[in-house]
Enzyme design. Sequence first.
Site, PDB file in Angstrom:
ATOM      1  N   HIS A   1      -3.268  -5.279  -0.066  1.00 54.77           N
ATOM      2  CA  HIS A   1      -2.984  -5.875   1.247  1.00 54.77           C
ATOM      3  C   HIS A   1      -2.885  -7.507   0.962  1.00 54.77           C
ATOM      4  O   HIS A   1      -4.035  -8.039   1.661  1.00 54.77           O
ATOM      5  CB  HIS A   1      -3.868  -5.364   2.485  1.00 54.77           C
ATOM      6  CG  HIS A   1      -3.404  -4.133   2.692  1.00 54.77           C
ATOM      7  ND1 HIS A   1      -2.712  -3.613   3.803  1.00 54.77           N
ATOM      8  CD2 HIS A   1      -4.102  -3.037   2.200  1.00 54.77           C
ATOM      9  CE1 HIS A   1      -2.733  -2.327   3.825  1.00 54.77           C
ATOM     10  NE2 HIS A   1      -3.412  -1.789   2.948  1.00 54.77           N
TER      11      HIS A   1
ATOM     12  N   GLU B   1      -1.595  -9.752   3.043  1.00 53.40           N
ATOM     13  CA  GLU B   1      -1.537 -10.199   4.181  1.00 53.40           C
ATOM     14  C   GLU B   1      -2.777 -10.710   4.939  1.00 53.40           C
ATOM     15  O   GLU B   1      -2.985 -11.659   5.603  1.00 53.40           O
ATOM     16  CB  GLU B   1      -0.930  -9.375   5.533  1.00 53.40           C
ATOM     17  CG  GLU B   1      -1.652  -8.240   5.844  1.00 53.40           C
ATOM     18  CD  GLU B   1      -1.313  -6.829   4.898  1.00 53.40           C
ATOM     19  OE1 GLU B   1      -1.659  -5.532   5.308  1.00 53.40           O
ATOM     20  OE2 GLU B   1      -0.793  -6.928   3.715  1.00 53.40           O
TER      21      GLU B   1
ATOM     22  N   CYS C   1       0.828  -1.203  -0.110  1.00 48.85           N
ATOM     23  CA  CYS C   1      -0.022   0.013  -0.035  1.00 48.85           C
ATOM     24  C   CYS C   1       0.864   1.218   0.309  1.00 48.85           C
ATOM     25  O   CYS C   1       1.652   1.532  -0.964  1.00 48.85           O
ATOM     26  CB  CYS C   1      -0.879  -0.093   1.365  1.00 48.85           C
ATOM     27  SG  CYS C   1      -2.525   1.165   1.004  1.00 48.85           S
TER      28      CYS C   1
END
Length: 608
Positions: free
Chosen positions: A530, A532, A403
């Site tokens: 993102h 994750e 990001c």
Amino acid sequence: MKYVLVTGGVVSGLGKGVTASSIGLLLKSCGFRVTSIKIDPYLNTDAGTMSPFEHGEVFVLDDGGEVDLDLGNYERFLGITLTRDNNITTGKIYQSVINKERRGDYLGKTVQVVPHITDAIQEWIERAAKIPVDGKDGPADICVIELGGTIGDIESMPFIEALGQFSYRVGPGNFCLVHVSLVPVLNVVGEQKTKPTQHSVRGLRGLGLTPNILACRSTMALEDNVKQKLSQFCHVPAENIVTLYDVPNIWHIPLLLREQKAHEAILKGLNLIGIARKPDLTEWTARTKVYDKLHDPSFTLQVKIAMVGKYVGLKDSYLSVLKALLHASVGCRKKLIVEWVEASHLEDITAKEDPDTYKAAWNRLKGVDGILVPGGFGDRGVQGKILAAKYARENKVPFLGICLGMQIAVIEYARSVLGLHDANTEEFDLQTSNPCVIFMPEGSKTHMGGTMRLGSRRTYFVVPDCKSAKLYGDATFVDERHRHRYEVNPDMISKLEAAGLSFVGRDESGRRMEIVELPSHPYFIGVQFHPEFKSRPGKPSALFSGLIAASCGQLDLLLNKSDHVSNGVVNGINTGKAPPKVWQNGNCFKSANGSLNGVYINGNGVHH
């Protein structure tokens, strides 16, 4: 539908979220479909506008919901995909009731906490519990509800009243309450003290809720006489009192619950004991053993990753990033060591004001195998992140920017390679003559909450043989979760690519940049999304696996094994070809989630 409510007493931070996740996993291992709901009593509509220092990371769901980090634990433990409605807040409830009142739905009645707010809570729970979250049709069998906060908190009173009514309405055999409490051990006498839990249960009972099971947090297993005392004063059978004592990592918690037959107590309370199968946690147990082995002090193969951020004073701010690193590092059979680097400590101003801190930060950065710059908001520490990206680029250190981390990598390249010394993002400098990052046209400049580009969005690979596409199993596109209101300026792409950068992933329009790579670098990748948030213990994020592999010198081996996706579309990854076999790197077991246990962390962790 059966319901399991998890409450907490005495103090906050006892691990209700991990307990609720572990209970859900245990029930799932017994053959039931499980969903989860988190109740947060704060007045915010959602977690989106809260600082990470206030509440830890903001977890983003597929539907764009900005929710409490506990929902991340639920998704990782249970392998489910939750919705924004699975996170209930006081703000959402009051907003829905006030909207009804404005429409005239209450027919002129006086709108009150009881019954209107409490009814709205119960209706929301029932509606959210029926939403399929496991990819199958129809509702789940059991819904695990976690009530945030501590029993006795003023803000949670309407929820406790509503849940008391709810337990009565659904009836015995459909509702089971698990109360997580603290049994401290006083160092002076070395005795386990039950009085805090007694008072907590007394308060809970006084509010109309009676616990079926006590889950007691302590430094050691409860002694038999302590269990008997708790049973006598809390009116809970001794066999329904379990100990959640300190363990090396939270992957042990489901195993602890199973060993103490917590599932039997829950299933008995839900009238499911006759149809449940024996809990099968074979794979989970094997993962836990592998995890423990890798983090044994005698295990010397390690990978050291620098986390360069602005919220390093609270590790929960980057919880999902840590879990994704952990999943990937175990896949490479390496012990993960995280070097926390406060981004502002890398800046020249720190060199003048605090030379020792500046030197220590740079020594930590220069001693790692890979560098990760996660997302964030605000201009504090941005120059330090740019310097970290420059160091990684010039010294061929594996780099992953997420990001804002991707955006600062682009800014650094424009400054250092294109010679645009005032290149910047409009987020921090509206007057820059070379805006590398601009405000997205569909964004709102007046309202902050829920106005970003949120949730699962599709990224198409425009350079098929790039590292990212190979890591995703030669995918043609991927679906990943987003949370941003600024984007790389499409008008500067031609200049940047002519200078050597490659924007290999774009949205469906082709004008929004999603993935950037530096082909001349061993591993230099930035992503607008993102990754994750979709990393799982058995399915680590492809890009995190790439970072760890590159940091270990194993990237070529990983890239050559592009058959690591088990079917045509898995976790939003479309290979566009026949399903290859399942990829396993090093071993088939991936890492755990939850707390920071098992992650070796260096750095002072002090926020300035």
